[in-house]
Design a protein around this motif. Structure first.
Motif, PDB file in Angstrom:
ATOM      1  N   LEU A   1       0.918  -1.118  -0.125  1.00 23.23           N
ATOM      2  CA  LEU A   1       0.009  -0.126  -0.097  1.00 23.23           C
ATOM      3  C   LEU A   1       0.787   1.196   0.027  1.00 23.23           C
ATOM      4  CD1 LEU A   1      -2.664  -1.062   2.557  1.00 23.23           C
ATOM      5  CD2 LEU A   1      -2.902  -1.278   0.081  1.00 23.23           C
ATOM      6  N   ASP A   2       2.156   1.204   0.183  1.00 23.70           N
ATOM      7  CA  ASP A   2       3.249   2.300  -0.202  1.00 23.70           C
ATOM      8  C   ASP A   2       2.851   3.197   0.983  1.00 23.70           C
ATOM      9  OD1 ASP A   2       5.164   3.660  -0.873  1.00 23.70           O
ATOM     10  OD2 ASP A   2       4.109   4.770  -2.401  1.00 23.70           O
ATOM     11  N   GLN A   3       2.674   2.626   2.381  1.00 21.32           N
ATOM     12  CA  GLN A   3       2.862   3.538   3.693  1.00 21.32           C
ATOM     13  C   GLN A   3       4.218   3.239   4.294  1.00 21.32           C
ATOM     14  OE1 GLN A   3      -0.461   1.563   5.485  1.00 21.32           O
ATOM     15  NE2 GLN A   3      -2.065   2.612   4.271  1.00 21.32           N
ATOM     16  N   PRO A   4       4.583   4.392   4.715  1.00 18.06           N
ATOM     17  CA  PRO A   4       5.992   4.339   5.268  1.00 18.06           C
ATOM     18  C   PRO A   4       5.814   3.812   7.004  1.00 18.06           C
ATOM     19  CG  PRO A   4       5.101   6.486   5.316  1.00 18.06           C
ATOM     20  CD  PRO A   4       3.989   5.801   4.380  1.00 18.06           C
ATOM     21  N   LEU A   5       6.919   3.360   7.212  1.00 17.29           N
ATOM     22  CA  LEU A   5       6.983   2.757   8.614  1.00 17.29           C
ATOM     23  C   LEU A   5       7.608   3.532   9.620  1.00 17.29           C
ATOM     24  CD1 LEU A   5       7.722  -1.236   7.632  1.00 17.29           C
ATOM     25  CD2 LEU A   5       5.538  -0.003   8.534  1.00 17.29           C
ATOM     26  N   ALA A   6       7.068   4.762   9.831  1.00 16.08           N
ATOM     27  CA  ALA A   6       7.821   5.824  10.580  1.00 16.08           C
ATOM     28  C   ALA A   6       7.874   5.454  11.798  1.00 16.08           C
ATOM     29  CB  ALA A   6       7.253   7.206  10.387  1.00 16.08           C
ATOM     30  N   ALA A   7       6.769   4.912  12.267  1.00 16.45           N
ATOM     31  CA  ALA A   7       6.468   4.369  13.819  1.00 16.45           C
ATOM     32  C   ALA A   7       7.462   3.533  14.399  1.00 16.45           C
ATOM     33  CB  ALA A   7       5.076   3.701  13.877  1.00 16.45           C
ATOM     34  N   LEU A   8       8.254   2.900  13.486  1.00 18.02           N
ATOM     35  CA  LEU A   8       9.394   1.882  13.872  1.00 18.02           C
ATOM     36  C   LEU A   8      10.499   2.756  14.328  1.00 18.02           C
ATOM     37  CD1 LEU A   8       9.083  -0.821  11.063  1.00 18.02           C
ATOM     38  CD2 LEU A   8       8.243  -0.736  13.303  1.00 18.02           C
ATOM     39  N   ASP A   9      10.632   4.029  13.973  1.00 15.75           N
ATOM     40  CA  ASP A   9      11.673   4.818  14.388  1.00 15.75           C
ATOM     41  C   ASP A   9      11.789   4.765  15.978  1.00 15.75           C
ATOM     42  OD1 ASP A   9      12.288   5.193  11.875  1.00 15.75           O
ATOM     43  OD2 ASP A   9      11.581   7.274  11.696  1.00 15.75           O
ATOM     44  N   GLY A  10      13.241   4.274  16.536  1.00 18.43           N
ATOM     45  CA  GLY A  10      13.357   4.462  17.851  1.00 18.43           C
ATOM     46  C   GLY A  10      12.606   3.398  18.525  1.00 18.43           C
ATOM     47  N   LEU A  11      11.635   2.582  18.187  1.00 15.99           N
ATOM     48  CA  LEU A  11      11.148   1.548  18.833  1.00 15.99           C
ATOM     49  C   LEU A  11      12.071   0.147  19.177  1.00 15.99           C
ATOM     50  CD1 LEU A  11       8.392   0.625  20.114  1.00 15.99           C
ATOM     51  CD2 LEU A  11       7.848  -0.539  17.994  1.00 15.99           C
ATOM     52  N   ASP A  12      12.257   0.133  20.591  1.00 22.68           N
ATOM     53  CA  ASP A  12      12.950  -0.891  20.884  1.00 22.68           C
ATOM     54  C   ASP A  12      12.476  -1.847  21.856  1.00 22.68           C
ATOM     55  OD1 ASP A  12      15.234  -2.712  21.789  1.00 22.68           O
ATOM     56  OD2 ASP A  12      16.695  -1.172  21.029  1.00 22.68           O
ATOM     57  N   THR A  13      12.767  -3.115  22.224  1.00 18.56           N
ATOM     58  CA  THR A  13      12.329  -4.049  23.348  1.00 18.56           C
ATOM     59  C   THR A  13      12.781  -3.604  24.614  1.00 18.56           C
ATOM     60  OG1 THR A  13      13.961  -5.687  22.548  1.00 18.56           O
ATOM     61  CG2 THR A  13      11.725  -5.895  21.850  1.00 18.56           C
ATOM     62  N   ASP A  14      13.838  -3.026  24.796  1.00 19.39           N
ATOM     63  CA  ASP A  14      14.362  -2.380  25.933  1.00 19.39           C
ATOM     64  C   ASP A  14      13.660  -1.209  26.524  1.00 19.39           C
ATOM     65  OD1 ASP A  14      16.313  -4.425  25.742  1.00 19.39           O
ATOM     66  OD2 ASP A  14      17.685  -3.159  24.725  1.00 19.39           O
ATOM     67  N   GLU A  15      12.700  -0.533  25.668  1.00 19.83           N
ATOM     68  CA  GLU A  15      11.986   0.465  26.051  1.00 19.83           C
ATOM     69  C   GLU A  15      11.040   0.238  27.123  1.00 19.83           C
ATOM     70  OE1 GLU A  15      10.913   3.419  23.190  1.00 19.83           O
ATOM     71  OE2 GLU A  15      12.875   2.905  22.144  1.00 19.83           O
ATOM     72  N   ASP A  16      10.672   0.913  28.230  1.00 25.04           N
ATOM     73  CA  ASP A  16       9.362   0.816  28.976  1.00 25.04           C
ATOM     74  C   ASP A  16       8.229   1.481  28.293  1.00 25.04           C
ATOM     75  OD1 ASP A  16       7.736  -0.065  30.987  1.00 25.04           O
ATOM     76  OD2 ASP A  16       8.581   0.840  32.509  1.00 25.04           O
ATOM     77  N   LEU A  17       7.460   1.137  27.530  1.00 19.80           N
ATOM     78  CA  LEU A  17       6.526   1.964  26.821  1.00 19.80           C
ATOM     79  C   LEU A  17       5.261   2.003  27.516  1.00 19.80           C
ATOM     80  CD1 LEU A  17       7.200   1.432  23.068  1.00 19.80           C
ATOM     81  CD2 LEU A  17       8.065   3.124  24.527  1.00 19.80           C
ATOM     82  N   THR A  18       4.744   2.922  28.161  1.00 22.35           N
ATOM     83  CA  THR A  18       3.422   3.026  28.727  1.00 22.35           C
ATOM     84  C   THR A  18       2.365   3.074  27.716  1.00 22.35           C
ATOM     85  OG1 THR A  18       3.401   5.302  28.999  1.00 22.35           O
ATOM     86  CG2 THR A  18       4.429   4.126  30.788  1.00 22.35           C
TER      87      THR A  18
END
Length: 219
Positions: free
Chosen positions: A176-193
């Motif tokens: 669908l030619d949609q960028p994956l900007a949401a992946l920038d900086g995402l890591d399993t070591d982060e404690d995301l609320t």
């Protein structure tokens, strides 16, 4: 009624076991070949196909009546094969799309998504499947089927389902030619609320909307 439900009453159980074992061994062989990285451009769609087929096998196990082992205690299968090499190969092959957001139980209220890795998930799935395959190759067919069914409900089934969703999303983004900007900086070591994930999702949504001319606000 599906063929999976008929195995308990109308078909030879050995035939069911052979089909399940063949499917599982095929998945292990195929994913191991993908991890070699010989065809990196086709890795994600090929994994999408393999995980989809594995979940069909899991569905058949899930629809089958409860399988009980012959012995009270599980026989020793020997040392578990090392999957670290497989995990590392997938981590390199799938970088930077390896990390995705997963909800472990969609029926738990307000369960926050957590970062996971496709490479970890695939290695964990293979570990579970190989354990049952060791029983099967040793002639303990009922034990193998019990293990595959039990671990389908408890581990590799949910893991494969989440992995399939991630792989399907990756293929959809590309087609669908949609960028994956949401992946920038995402890591399993982060404690995301939950709030942080919601804020990030909102930011990406705004960027995608603004990037589509027909959806831009006109003065």
């Amino acid at each position: 009624m599906s063929d999976a439900m008929l195995h308990a009453v109308g078909q030879d159980p050995d035939d069911f076991a052979v089909q399940i074992a063949d499917s599982i061994e095929s998945f292990i062989v195929a994913t191991t070949e993908v991890a070699k990285g010989d065809e990196p451009d086709s890795a994600v769609p090929f994994l999408l196909l393999e995980v989809s087929q594995l979940l069909l096998t899991g569905g058949r196990l899930g629809a089958h009546e409860d399988i009980l082992p012959d012995e009270r205690y599980e026989p020793d299968t020997g040392p578990e094969p090392d999957v670290d090499d497989l995990r590392e190969r997938f981590a390199v092959l799938l970088d930077p799309v390896d990390v995705f957001s997963e909800v472990f139980d969609p029926y738990e209220p307000r369960k926050a998504p957590v970062p996971s890795r496709i490479s970890d998930s695939l290695a964990d799935i293979v570990t579970d499947l190989r354990h049952g395959l060791a029983h099967y190759r040793a002639g303990r067919t009922t034990e193998a089927l019990w293990w595959w069914q039990f671990s389908y409900f408890s581990n590799w089934g949910p893991t494969a389902s989440a992995t399939l969703r991630a792989l399907q999303s990756l293929v959809a983004h590309v087609r669908l030619d949609q960028p994956l900007a949401a992946l920038d900086g995402l890591d399993t070591d982060e404690d995301l609320t939950e709030e942080a994930l919601a804020e990030e999702a909102g930011r990406v949504m705004v960027q995608e909307i603004l990037g589509q001319p027909e959806l831009r606000r006109t003065p």
